[in-house]
Design a protein around this motif. Structure first.
Motif, short mmCIF file in Angstrom:
data_model
loop_
_atom_site.label_atom_id
_atom_site.label_comp_id
_atom_site.label_asym_id
_atom_site.label_seq_id
_atom_site.Cartn_x
_atom_site.Cartn_y
_atom_site.Cartn_z
N ASP A 16 1.28 -18.71 -5.90
CA ASP A 16 -0.09 -19.23 -5.74
C ASP A 16 -0.15 -20.30 -4.66
O ASP A 16 -1.06 -20.31 -3.82
N ILE A 17 0.82 -21.20 -4.68
CA ILE A 17 0.89 -22.26 -3.66
C ILE A 17 1.03 -21.63 -2.27
O ILE A 17 0.34 -22.03 -1.32
N LEU A 19 0.20 -18.57 -1.23
CA LEU A 19 -1.01 -17.85 -0.81
C LEU A 19 -2.08 -18.82 -0.30
O LEU A 19 -2.70 -18.57 0.74
N LYS A 20 -2.29 -19.92 -1.01
CA LYS A 20 -3.28 -20.91 -0.59
C LYS A 20 -2.88 -21.57 0.72
O LYS A 20 -3.70 -21.77 1.61
N LEU A 21 -1.61 -21.91 0.84
CA LEU A 21 -1.10 -22.55 2.04
C LEU A 21 -1.27 -21.62 3.25
O LEU A 21 -1.76 -22.04 4.30
N ARG A 22 -0.88 -20.37 3.08
CA ARG A 22 -0.98 -19.41 4.19
C ARG A 22 -2.42 -19.22 4.61
O ARG A 22 -2.73 -19.19 5.80
N GLU A 23 -3.33 -19.09 3.65
CA GLU A 23 -4.73 -18.89 3.98
C GLU A 23 -5.28 -20.08 4.77
O GLU A 23 -5.93 -19.90 5.80
N SER A 24 -5.02 -21.29 4.29
CA SER A 24 -5.57 -22.46 4.98
C SER A 24 -4.95 -22.66 6.35
O SER A 24 -5.65 -22.97 7.32
N GLN A 27 -6.28 -19.94 8.76
CA GLN A 27 -7.66 -20.25 9.16
C GLN A 27 -7.70 -21.38 10.18
O GLN A 27 -8.59 -21.41 11.04
#
Length: 100
Positions: A16-17, A19-24, A27
């Protein structure tokens, strides 16, 4: 919580960490090398802190950490790869990476 449940929870939490890190970071236009470094570090820090909290007497061998020879005589050792497939992780939208 038994070891299997803990391992599953920690792998899911690290995922989860990541996925969020990669997305931000994606972007924000961060380069692939930055995603690799940040992903390796974030997953490693999370797993090490959680194992220290939940299994303080166990040794840990992490691909991203320094080896500690005390693991050779420890009764229990966790062997982890916080981000297996680091290159793939940095190549958005690839999904062939994992927490082991």
């Amino acid at each position: 919580m038994d070891d299997h449940q803990l391992a599953r929870a920690l792998a899911s939490g690290a995922g989860d960490i990541l996925l969020k890190l990669r997305e931000s970071m994606h972007q924000d236009g961060r380069p692939p090398w930055a995603l690799k470094d940040a992903g390796d570090r974030a997953a490693h820090v999370y797993l090490m802190s959680q194992l220290a909290e939940h299994r303080p007497g166990d040794a840990v061998l992490s691909e991203e950490g320094r080896d500690n020879a005390q693991r050779l005589t420890a009764e229990r050792v966790w062997i982890v790869d916080p981000l297996d497939g680091t290159r793939e992780f940095s190549e958005v939208p690839r999904s062939d990476w994992a927490v082991h």
